[in-house]
Design a protein around this motif. Structure first.
Motif, mmCIF file in Angstrom:
data_model
loop_
_atom_site.group_PDB
_atom_site.id
_atom_site.type_symbol
_atom_site.label_atom_id
_atom_site.label_comp_id
_atom_site.label_asym_id
_atom_site.label_seq_id
_atom_site.Cartn_x
_atom_site.Cartn_y
_atom_site.Cartn_z
ATOM 1 N N PHE A 168 -13.621 21.881 -45.719
ATOM 2 C CA PHE A 168 -14.166 22.056 -46.840
ATOM 3 C C PHE A 168 -15.132 23.333 -46.869
ATOM 4 O O PHE A 168 -15.566 23.743 -45.660
ATOM 5 C CB PHE A 168 -15.339 21.008 -47.012
ATOM 6 C CG PHE A 168 -14.566 19.425 -47.225
ATOM 7 C CD1 PHE A 168 -14.518 19.162 -48.369
ATOM 8 C CD2 PHE A 168 -13.964 19.032 -46.246
ATOM 9 C CE1 PHE A 168 -13.749 17.885 -48.867
ATOM 10 C CE2 PHE A 168 -13.322 17.786 -46.494
ATOM 11 C CZ PHE A 168 -13.290 17.158 -47.667
ATOM 12 N N ALA A 169 -14.930 24.527 -47.752
ATOM 13 C CA ALA A 169 -15.522 25.529 -47.325
ATOM 14 C C ALA A 169 -15.997 26.323 -48.500
ATOM 15 O O ALA A 169 -15.305 26.076 -49.692
ATOM 16 C CB ALA A 169 -14.374 26.669 -46.735
ATOM 17 N N THR A 170 -17.269 26.973 -48.363
ATOM 18 C CA THR A 170 -17.682 27.487 -49.592
ATOM 19 C C THR A 170 -18.635 28.921 -49.086
ATOM 20 O O THR A 170 -18.937 29.028 -47.915
ATOM 21 C CB THR A 170 -18.492 26.489 -50.294
ATOM 22 O OG1 THR A 170 -19.277 27.186 -51.495
ATOM 23 C CG2 THR A 170 -20.029 26.218 -49.475
ATOM 24 N N THR A 171 -18.859 29.757 -49.981
ATOM 25 C CA THR A 171 -19.892 30.765 -49.729
ATOM 26 C C THR A 171 -21.142 30.532 -50.624
ATOM 27 O O THR A 171 -20.973 30.266 -51.745
ATOM 28 C CB THR A 171 -19.318 32.121 -50.278
ATOM 29 O OG1 THR A 171 -18.165 32.312 -49.611
ATOM 30 C CG2 THR A 171 -20.035 33.199 -50.179
ATOM 31 N N LEU A 172 -22.317 30.517 -49.879
ATOM 32 C CA LEU A 172 -23.564 30.480 -50.444
ATOM 33 C C LEU A 172 -24.403 31.599 -50.916
ATOM 34 O O LEU A 172 -25.152 31.676 -51.566
ATOM 35 C CB LEU A 172 -24.201 29.352 -49.818
ATOM 36 C CG LEU A 172 -23.848 27.872 -49.277
ATOM 37 C CD1 LEU A 172 -24.667 27.126 -48.339
ATOM 38 C CD2 LEU A 172 -23.530 27.186 -50.621
ATOM 39 N N TRP A 173 -23.861 32.788 -49.908
ATOM 40 C CA TRP A 173 -24.805 34.080 -50.195
ATOM 41 C C TRP A 173 -23.630 35.057 -49.703
ATOM 42 O O TRP A 173 -22.719 34.591 -49.016
ATOM 43 C CB TRP A 173 -26.129 33.946 -49.710
ATOM 44 C CG TRP A 173 -26.056 33.816 -48.112
ATOM 45 C CD1 TRP A 173 -25.653 34.529 -47.158
ATOM 46 C CD2 TRP A 173 -26.497 32.610 -47.599
ATOM 47 N NE1 TRP A 173 -25.987 34.036 -45.947
ATOM 48 C CE2 TRP A 173 -26.061 32.662 -46.366
ATOM 49 C CE3 TRP A 173 -26.680 31.159 -47.965
ATOM 50 C CZ2 TRP A 173 -26.385 31.465 -45.168
ATOM 51 C CZ3 TRP A 173 -26.817 30.391 -47.142
ATOM 52 C CH2 TRP A 173 -26.728 30.424 -45.674
ATOM 53 N N LYS A 174 -24.102 36.262 -49.968
ATOM 54 C CA LYS A 174 -23.191 37.295 -49.449
ATOM 55 C C LYS A 174 -22.724 37.372 -48.181
ATOM 56 O O LYS A 174 -23.631 37.323 -47.034
ATOM 57 C CB LYS A 174 -23.728 38.516 -49.830
ATOM 58 C CG LYS A 174 -23.149 39.802 -49.517
ATOM 59 C CD LYS A 174 -23.701 41.074 -50.056
ATOM 60 C CE LYS A 174 -22.818 42.182 -49.844
ATOM 61 N NZ LYS A 174 -23.364 43.667 -50.371
ATOM 62 N N GLY A 175 -21.282 37.351 -47.881
ATOM 63 C CA GLY A 175 -21.007 37.176 -46.445
ATOM 64 C C GLY A 175 -20.913 36.112 -45.589
ATOM 65 O O GLY A 175 -20.508 35.938 -44.690
#
Length: 409
Positions: A168-175
């Motif tokens: 399970f993977a996500t991006t919450l802010w830049k980088g």
């Protein structure tokens, strides 16, 4: 006299308004039409602006396999919908951080392309342009098959374990990249005290790209990693030449997590520091990637490793050798395409197969090498291999050109 003055004032106002419109067109215009096309294709974090006959754009590709197919799809869309554009400056991002820039010149309906890391000018032009189709918070559930074969027993040929490991993977802010990956064993012949026999934490960590410029790239990760370790890892890369990178990779291990019959446990191991100097050279004509690293491995042994990898488009096949602690090891590795060429993320949550399936075979024929876990490194991401996220300028340029001229599809 009043009438002449009134007429002059109207002309001045009209001239000022026309000048304002002209200045806006010179400064740049956002292009909603091409943004719509890019969004329909599956791109995210889309930024576009036109200055004269040049289109500047930035795209996050979460739809196409590999690091070059997205750029080709974008150029084909521009070719159809933007006939007045002669030049394209296209930033390719990874978790919202710029990795490469594609320079494209249109000549008689075809594109002349070059790729490098000189991204600063395009970033400056696109600064302040509101992105469309944000990737923030969108979740990928990637189902990784895991197969382990160990032939160090005398009473049977292999210890084997087949597992499924959804990441399970996500991006919450830049980088950033937040990853949680449990491992569920499906079939095995392991002894009851073997960790792999039970459900375990594969990865639970936060990784962060801190810097990505024409010369420097820096990233860090903290949490649980493969190799059953918990700790902190950081990497700084200096792009010496277009095809030559020098890196320092260092980390701190706090302990070991394990799962046995009595459940999950964590051992605060003797804190270990690991550090590696790493040189990577990519030769465009032969498509060989040569990597040399040396330093202190994960479990405290000192040594070096040499990898030679041949890239066949999206296939990466290589051999390696390790000398550490007076012992040596060797083997081979490969990464091959697994999923379809395009998997568009239509909803907030996407279930998919990994883009590539990677395997590394280790000879490890000496008991000391096996028992003391020599030559080990962290695996900080589930899709860490030599094909996924392969942001090598010469490699990406070669395969953009091959796709555009129809050599490959």
């Amino acid at each position: 006299m009043r009438q002449a003055y009134k007429l002059l004032r109207i002309r001045l106002i009209a001239f000022a308004f026309a000048s304002l419109l002209f200045s806006v067109s010179v400064v740049g215009q956002e292009q909603p039409a091409i943004q719509d096309s890019l969004w329909e294709e599956g791109f995210e974090d889309i930024q576009t602006i036109v200055k004269g006959d040049t289109l500047y754009l930035s795209i996050e590709d979460r739809a196409h396999r590999g690091t070059f197919r997205g750029a080709v799809a974008a150029l084909r869309l521009i070719n159809e919908s933007q006939p007045d554009v002669q030049y394209v400056e296209m930033l390719l991002t990874d978790y919202k951080m710029p990795q490469l820039i594609v320079h494209a010149l249109r000549r008689e309906g075809t594109w002349d392309v070059s790729v490098d890391r000189q991204m600063e000018q395009a970033q400056k032009v696109l600064k302040g342009v509101k992105p469309r189709a944000s990737s923030t918070g969108r979740i990928d559930i990637t189902v990784f098959p895991m197969i382990s074969l160990v032939n160090n027993k005398l009473d049977h040929l292999f210890d084997y374990c087949i597992s499924i490991a959804p990441a399970f993977a996500t991006t919450l802010w830049k980088g950033s990249r937040v990853t949680l990956q449990p491992i569920f064993p499906i079939l095995n012949n392991l002894d009851p005290d073997e960790t792999q026999r039970y459900i375990q934490i594969g990865q639970a960590n936060l990784s962060q790209q801190i810097l990505s410029t024409s010369r420097w790239h820096a990233s860090a990760a903290i949490g649980f990693f493969h190799a059953e370790r918990a700790g902190l890892q950081a990497k700084v890369t200096f792009h010496v030449l277009r095809n030559l990178d020098l890196s320092i990779n260092a980390g701190y291990t706090y302990g070991v997590n394990y799962t046995k019959q009595k459940g999950f446990g964590f051992i605060r191991d003797s804190q270990r520091l690991n550090f590696m100097a790493h040189a990577s050279y990519y030769e465009p004509r032969t498509q060989l990637q040569i990597e040399l690293l040396g330093g202190r491995f994960l479990y405290g042994d000192y040594g070096g490793r040499l990898d030679v990898t041949r890239h066949f488009g999206e296939f990466a096949i290589g051999v390696y050798g390790i000398l550490t602690g007076g012992e040596y090891n060797a083997g081979f590795h490969f990464a091959i395409p697994m999923s379809g060429k395009r998997q568009r993320r239509k909803a907030f949550v996407r279930l998919r197969l990994p883009e590539y399936y990677a395997v590394e075979y280790s000879m490890q024929s000496f008991f000391k090498y096996w028992e003391e876990k020599m030559g080990q490194n962290f695996v900080t991401q589930p899709d860490q291999n030599r094909a996924a996220h392969h942001w090598e300028p010469a490699f990406v340029e070669t395969y953009i050109r091959k796709m555009l001229n129809g050599t490959i599809k």
